[in-house]
Scaffold this motif. Sequence first.
Motif, PDB file in Angstrom:
ATOM      1  N   VAL A  35       0.851  -1.184   0.000  1.00  0.00           N
ATOM      2  CA  VAL A  35       0.000   0.000   0.000  1.00  0.00           C
ATOM      3  C   VAL A  35       0.888   1.236   0.000  1.00  0.00           C
ATOM      4  O   VAL A  35       0.705   2.167  -0.770  1.00  0.00           O
ATOM      5  CB  VAL A  35      -0.947   0.012   1.217  1.00  0.00           C
TER       6      VAL A  35
ATOM      7  N   HIS B 282      -1.414  -5.006   2.238  1.00  0.00           N
ATOM      8  CA  HIS B 282      -2.679  -5.692   2.492  1.00  0.00           C
ATOM      9  C   HIS B 282      -2.700  -7.008   1.730  1.00  0.00           C
ATOM     10  O   HIS B 282      -1.969  -7.219   0.764  1.00  0.00           O
ATOM     11  CB  HIS B 282      -3.891  -4.816   2.163  1.00  0.00           C
TER      12      HIS B 282
ATOM     13  N   GLU C 254      -7.597  -7.784   0.292  1.00  0.00           N
ATOM     14  CA  GLU C 254      -7.529  -6.498   0.971  1.00  0.00           C
ATOM     15  C   GLU C 254      -8.279  -6.466   2.303  1.00  0.00           C
ATOM     16  O   GLU C 254      -8.489  -5.399   2.877  1.00  0.00           O
ATOM     17  CB  GLU C 254      -8.031  -5.358   0.068  1.00  0.00           C
TER      18      GLU C 254
ATOM     19  N   LYS D 158      -4.752  -6.227   6.862  1.00  0.00           N
ATOM     20  CA  LYS D 158      -3.730  -5.190   6.753  1.00  0.00           C
ATOM     21  C   LYS D 158      -2.529  -5.584   7.602  1.00  0.00           C
ATOM     22  O   LYS D 158      -2.676  -6.151   8.686  1.00  0.00           O
ATOM     23  CB  LYS D 158      -4.282  -3.844   7.233  1.00  0.00           C
TER      24      LYS D 158
END
Length: 289
Positions: A116, A126, A130, A133
């Motif tokens: 990211v 991620h 997604e 994280k």
Amino acid sequence: DREQTRRGHWKGLQVEKPPYMSTERWESSCYGRNGSREGQLEESPFQDWEWTVDDDDDDDDGTRTRTKDESGCLFASFDVDRFCQLAANRTIAFLGDSITWQQFNSLNLLIGATDVSRQQQLINTHACKESTKLIWKRDNYATKAGMDHLLRISDPDVIVFNRGAHYVDNDVLASQLNETMSRAIDWQQSCDENNDKRYCMLVWRTTAPGFPNCDAERVRGPIGVGNRSMAEDLILNPSNPWYKDFPKVLHWWDFADQNMLVESIIESQRKSNPQFRWLFCVQTTTSTI
């Protein structure tokens, strides 16, 4: 049982291919030192290591196939789908030095994470479509200030932190770690109070001693509970010829005592805060520096 598992050991295991491929410089240098491991990541079968509780089913070369031992204990292989199921909608944060980054990076490679944002001291990724994280912040001493910054920029469910091999005097270590632990406990209590369904966890990852020329010393595989004292004894003497070529600032010969100090600090914090939840993990390594 838990005690039997903790007192297990590492066994050689041949698998069809490595768990992941990496182009990172640190990993390439590890497998290519003096040509002794060059190309190992491309070899098939790949020489891996697995934590086991028994010595059964050994092959003639000291390795074994993945079978159930006499106690009925079998550790499942890492499964990305299972990980993603458990880590869905969660954030895993890492605070520590370059060794902590290596663990963070290995996890990212295992689960196919994507960047990211990436800075020299701070990386966000991620994974799992997604829904998961991951964040790593560099702080060689895992200070309270570093923990504060990590909590300001993220909302973690799990924090893995470590001081690595960056030596300070015992008094400084105790003072800094107690400050960090107090801040981490405050975070965990706040997490519990504000989120009924979250289970926020602290993980302290201590570092087993590395030592140079581990191949020459015929040390087979990672360092575990069974041979940890052997590794500590090998590096105990600061006048060892090894240290003529390596910076003495690392104080590897102080690893054993400072690891015990860390354990006592965490145990003291646990007694003072009965609700405190944590995992204490020993990093296993045979460093060839």
